[in-house]
Design a protein around this motif. Structure first.
Motif, PDB file in Angstrom:
ATOM      1  N   SER A  51      47.278 -34.976 -20.486  1.00 58.36           N
ATOM      2  CA  SER A  51      48.652 -34.968 -21.000  1.00 58.36           C
ATOM      3  C   SER A  51      49.398 -36.239 -20.598  1.00 58.36           C
ATOM      4  O   SER A  51      50.449 -36.549 -21.137  1.00 58.36           O
ATOM      5  CB  SER A  51      49.409 -33.740 -20.495  1.00 58.36           C
ATOM      6  N   LYS A  52      48.839 -36.997 -19.631  1.00 56.83           N
ATOM      7  CA  LYS A  52      49.455 -38.268 -19.223  1.00 56.83           C
ATOM      8  C   LYS A  52      48.823 -39.376 -20.059  1.00 56.83           C
ATOM      9  O   LYS A  52      47.632 -39.627 -19.962  1.00 56.83           O
ATOM     10  CB  LYS A  52      49.212 -38.534 -17.736  1.00 56.83           C
ATOM     11  N   SER A  53      49.624 -40.027 -20.859  1.00 55.89           N
ATOM     12  CA  SER A  53      49.077 -41.048 -21.753  1.00 55.89           C
ATOM     13  C   SER A  53      48.737 -42.332 -20.995  1.00 55.89           C
ATOM     14  O   SER A  53      49.128 -42.506 -19.840  1.00 55.89           O
ATOM     15  CB  SER A  53      50.070 -41.342 -22.874  1.00 55.89           C
ATOM     16  N   ALA A  59      51.164 -40.124 -26.267  1.00 51.23           N
ATOM     17  CA  ALA A  59      51.954 -39.144 -25.510  1.00 51.23           C
ATOM     18  C   ALA A  59      52.389 -37.996 -26.412  1.00 51.23           C
ATOM     19  O   ALA A  59      52.403 -38.115 -27.640  1.00 51.23           O
ATOM     20  CB  ALA A  59      53.175 -39.830 -24.891  1.00 51.23           C
ATOM     21  N   GLU A  60      52.771 -36.880 -25.779  1.00 54.51           N
ATOM     22  CA  GLU A  60      53.182 -35.689 -26.522  1.00 54.51           C
ATOM     23  C   GLU A  60      54.368 -35.954 -27.444  1.00 54.51           C
ATOM     24  O   GLU A  60      54.526 -35.291 -28.466  1.00 54.51           O
ATOM     25  CB  GLU A  60      53.514 -34.549 -25.554  1.00 54.51           C
TER      26      GLU A  60
END
Length: 189
Positions: free
Chosen positions: A53-55, A104-105
């Motif tokens: 989840s961490k780009s 990223a999200e």
């Protein structure tokens, strides 16, 4: 004397085959791969023991490559790059043509334009952006030199670039988040 052309070719072969490399950047040592190769990106997340989840960021070597990754850029992006006294990463909206697992999200991606000779030549040969993330296990300090990189990282990559092993870096890049409507947020000075 170490041959930059040979190191570029060696790294290129590894990257073309889906591998990951440990290499010097314009800031700190980085772990990288072809930014469009989702499987290679997964290897980096696994090596760094980092949540997906961490780009991560990508490096580009100029305007043409930048527009391969983003359709549009806020005008202020050019002003920031033109006036920055040190390497600057911009987090920009709506990336394209890169692996989904580096975005990223919120549908943004960090990008830094580099002129450092090795990175520039490698991307020129790849014709693609290069993933760049610091050469450390997630949560551990960023190494300031090659000597500070953990053996786990060195053994975990497919190729270690044999350049600048004596270089000391005191800081990673500045990070600024820019939205298409020109909102600016400084993430790291």
């Amino acid at each position: 004397m170490i041959d930059i052309q040979k190191e570029t070719q060696n790294a290129l072969e590894v990257i073309k085959n889906g591998g990951i490399i440990l290499y010097p950047t314009d800031t700190v040592w980085g772990i990288g791969c072809d930014a469009s190769n989702e499987e290679a990106v997964k290897k980096i997340f696994a090596l760094k023991q980092r949540e997906e989840s961490k780009s991560m960021i990508v490096l580009v070597n100029g305007e043409r490559m930048l527009y391969q990754v983003f359709n549009e850029l806020p005008q202020v992006a050019w002003d920031i790059w033109d006036n920055s006294k040190k390497p600057t990463t911009l987090i920009l909206d709506k990336p394209k043509n890169v692996a989904k697992n580096i975005i990223a999200e919120d549908n943004t991606l960090g990008v830094r334009m580099v002129s450092e000779e090795f990175c520039y030549k490698l991307m020129e040969r790849m014709k693609r952006p290069l993933v760049s993330t610091s050469a450390n296990i997630s949560g551990e300090p960023t190494p300031k030199s090659f000597k500070e990189i953990s053996p786990e990282i060195i053994k975990g990559v497919d190729y270690v670039v044999n350049l600048h092993h004596d270089k000391i870096c005191d800081k990673p890049s500045t990070i600024i988040k820019l939205t298409l409507d020109s909102q600016v947020k400084i993430i790291r000075k």
